[in-house]
Scaffold this motif. Structure first.
Motif, PDB file in Angstrom:
ATOM      1  N   ALA A   1      39.607  31.860  32.660  1.00 45.73           N
ATOM      2  CA  ALA A   1      38.557  32.654  33.291  1.00 45.73           C
ATOM      3  C   ALA A   1      38.783  34.109  32.906  1.00 45.73           C
ATOM      4  O   ALA A   1      39.789  34.699  33.292  1.00 45.73           O
ATOM      5  CB  ALA A   1      38.595  32.480  34.805  1.00 45.73           C
ATOM      6  N   ARG A   2      37.860  34.654  32.110  1.00 47.56           N
ATOM      7  CA  ARG A   2      37.977  36.037  31.657  1.00 47.56           C
ATOM      8  C   ARG A   2      36.891  36.873  32.355  1.00 47.56           C
ATOM      9  O   ARG A   2      35.716  36.817  31.983  1.00 47.56           O
ATOM     10  CB  ARG A   2      37.829  36.118  30.139  1.00 47.56           C
ATOM     11  N   ALA A   3      37.301  37.608  33.364  1.00 48.44           N
ATOM     12  CA  ALA A   3      36.365  38.435  34.123  1.00 48.44           C
ATOM     13  C   ALA A   3      36.061  39.710  33.345  1.00 48.44           C
ATOM     14  O   ALA A   3      36.957  40.329  32.795  1.00 48.44           O
ATOM     15  CB  ALA A   3      36.950  38.768  35.483  1.00 48.44           C
ATOM     16  N   TYR A   4      34.789  40.093  33.335  1.00 51.67           N
ATOM     17  CA  TYR A   4      34.410  41.341  32.687  1.00 51.67           C
ATOM     18  C   TYR A   4      33.670  42.288  33.642  1.00 51.67           C
ATOM     19  O   TYR A   4      33.235  43.357  33.238  1.00 51.67           O
ATOM     20  CB  TYR A   4      33.577  41.075  31.424  1.00 51.67           C
ATOM     21  N   LYS A   5      33.573  41.878  34.889  1.00 46.69           N
ATOM     22  CA  LYS A   5      33.022  42.760  35.921  1.00 46.69           C
ATOM     23  C   LYS A   5      34.096  42.997  36.979  1.00 46.69           C
ATOM     24  O   LYS A   5      35.016  42.203  37.139  1.00 46.69           O
ATOM     25  CB  LYS A   5      31.771  42.143  36.557  1.00 46.69           C
ATOM     26  N   PHE A   6      33.945  44.088  37.702  1.00 44.62           N
ATOM     27  CA  PHE A   6      34.978  44.524  38.630  1.00 44.62           C
ATOM     28  C   PHE A   6      35.287  43.499  39.727  1.00 44.62           C
ATOM     29  O   PHE A   6      36.449  43.128  39.931  1.00 44.62           O
ATOM     30  CB  PHE A   6      34.572  45.867  39.264  1.00 44.62           C
ATOM     31  N   LEU A   7      34.284  43.037  40.452  1.00 42.75           N
ATOM     32  CA  LEU A   7      34.533  42.131  41.580  1.00 42.75           C
ATOM     33  C   LEU A   7      35.202  40.817  41.134  1.00 42.75           C
ATOM     34  O   LEU A   7      36.184  40.396  41.752  1.00 42.75           O
ATOM     35  CB  LEU A   7      33.248  41.857  42.362  1.00 42.75           C
ATOM     36  N   PRO A   8      34.720  40.183  40.071  1.00 46.33           N
ATOM     37  CA  PRO A   8      35.432  38.970  39.627  1.00 46.33           C
ATOM     38  C   PRO A   8      36.875  39.233  39.200  1.00 46.33           C
ATOM     39  O   PRO A   8      37.735  38.368  39.359  1.00 46.33           O
ATOM     40  CB  PRO A   8      34.598  38.472  38.446  1.00 46.33           C
ATOM     41  N   ARG A   9      37.149  40.420  38.678  1.00 49.19           N
ATOM     42  CA  ARG A   9      38.536  40.752  38.321  1.00 49.19           C
ATOM     43  C   ARG A   9      39.439  40.713  39.545  1.00 49.19           C
ATOM     44  O   ARG A   9      40.599  40.333  39.462  1.00 49.19           O
ATOM     45  CB  ARG A   9      38.626  42.118  37.663  1.00 49.19           C
ATOM     46  N   LEU A  10      38.882  41.094  40.684  1.00 54.90           N
ATOM     47  CA  LEU A  10      39.640  41.045  41.936  1.00 54.90           C
ATOM     48  C   LEU A  10      39.679  39.636  42.522  1.00 54.90           C
ATOM     49  O   LEU A  10      40.706  39.190  43.028  1.00 54.90           O
ATOM     50  CB  LEU A  10      39.028  41.996  42.968  1.00 54.90           C
ATOM     51  N   MET A  11      38.555  38.958  42.467  1.00 57.85           N
ATOM     52  CA  MET A  11      38.409  37.675  43.160  1.00 57.85           C
ATOM     53  C   MET A  11      39.007  36.484  42.403  1.00 57.85           C
ATOM     54  O   MET A  11      39.553  35.573  43.032  1.00 57.85           O
ATOM     55  CB  MET A  11      36.928  37.387  43.438  1.00 57.85           C
ATOM     56  N   ASN A  12      38.896  36.466  41.091  1.00 55.37           N
ATOM     57  CA  ASN A  12      39.330  35.280  40.334  1.00 55.37           C
ATOM     58  C   ASN A  12      40.785  34.887  40.607  1.00 55.37           C
ATOM     59  O   ASN A  12      41.070  33.706  40.805  1.00 55.37           O
ATOM     60  CB  ASN A  12      39.068  35.452  38.842  1.00 55.37           C
ATOM     61  N   PRO A  13      41.719  35.840  40.640  1.00 62.62           N
ATOM     62  CA  PRO A  13      43.095  35.430  40.963  1.00 62.62           C
ATOM     63  C   PRO A  13      43.217  34.842  42.372  1.00 62.62           C
ATOM     64  O   PRO A  13      44.038  33.959  42.608  1.00 62.62           O
ATOM     65  CB  PRO A  13      43.900  36.732  40.838  1.00 62.62           C
ATOM     66  N   LEU A  14      42.364  35.297  43.285  1.00 66.35           N
ATOM     67  CA  LEU A  14      42.411  34.796  44.657  1.00 66.35           C
ATOM     68  C   LEU A  14      41.847  33.387  44.792  1.00 66.35           C
ATOM     69  O   LEU A  14      42.265  32.631  45.671  1.00 66.35           O
ATOM     70  CB  LEU A  14      41.654  35.747  45.592  1.00 66.35           C
ATOM     71  N   ILE A  15      40.891  33.025  43.932  1.00 65.49           N
ATOM     72  CA  ILE A  15      40.275  31.697  44.027  1.00 65.49           C
ATOM     73  C   ILE A  15      40.878  30.707  43.024  1.00 65.49           C
ATOM     74  O   ILE A  15      40.429  29.568  42.939  1.00 65.49           O
ATOM     75  CB  ILE A  15      38.740  31.760  43.854  1.00 65.49           C
ATOM     76  N   LYS A  16      41.895  31.139  42.291  1.00 62.85           N
ATOM     77  CA  LYS A  16      42.485  30.278  41.263  1.00 62.85           C
ATOM     78  C   LYS A  16      42.936  28.936  41.839  1.00 62.85           C
ATOM     79  O   LYS A  16      42.697  27.895  41.245  1.00 62.85           O
ATOM     80  CB  LYS A  16      43.661  30.969  40.578  1.00 62.85           C
TER      81      LYS A  16
END
Length: 147
Positions: free
Chosen positions: A109-124
């Motif tokens: 999962a490669r986030a390129y927007k700010f919110l997903p950069r924060l959220m993706n590690p939390l929902i992994k």
């Protein structure tokens, strides 16, 4: 970027396992919470195939558009989705071992927007659990086809 890797050993021929994950029509039969598939291209398998997959997630339908970007028959298939600020890159590989098939999925999962950069590690963990359930369903489906 987050990366999830998982492998299942499946008591089924390599070709059957590959076709189950590489042909979205078969994949949707194996994974019952995929409730709808809409092909966006004339091709149904192989590089360039695009489709919209609708899944039931926590009682709600969620649609995602995917494209097959790599396809080597009986070896690997890669599907990529760009959704909500993240590029989801899923690579399935199959290998024969002792008469069984190892199915491995590497999902990045490669986030390129700010919110997903924060959220993706939390929902992994939640994503890994859902992907693991899909892999378990593919395993059960392929093994039941052999009976």
């Amino acid at each position: 970027m987050t990366r999830t890797t998982m492998t299942r050993t499946i008591d089924a021929p390599l070709e059957d396992v590959f076709n189950t994950v590489a042909d979205i029509s078969q994949y949707s039969e194996a994974v019952p919470h995929i409730v709808k598939i809409e092909f966006l291209t004339e091709s149904k398998t192989g590089v360039g195939t695009r489709f919209r997959e609708t899944r039931l997630m926590k009682g709600k339908e969620a649609a995602t558009e995917l494209e097959v970007t790599e396809y080597v028959e009986n070896d690997r298939v890669r599907m990529v989705a760009d959704s909500h600020g993240t590029v989801w890159d899923s690579l399935f590989t199959v290998r024969s071992e002792n008469g069984k098939t190892n199915l491995t999925l590497i999902m990045e999962a490669r986030a390129y927007k700010f919110l997903p950069r924060l959220m993706n590690p939390l929902i992994k963990g939640m994503v890994a659990k859902a992907v693991g359930m899909d892999m378990d369903m593919v395993k059960a489906h392929c093994e039941n086809q052999q009976k």
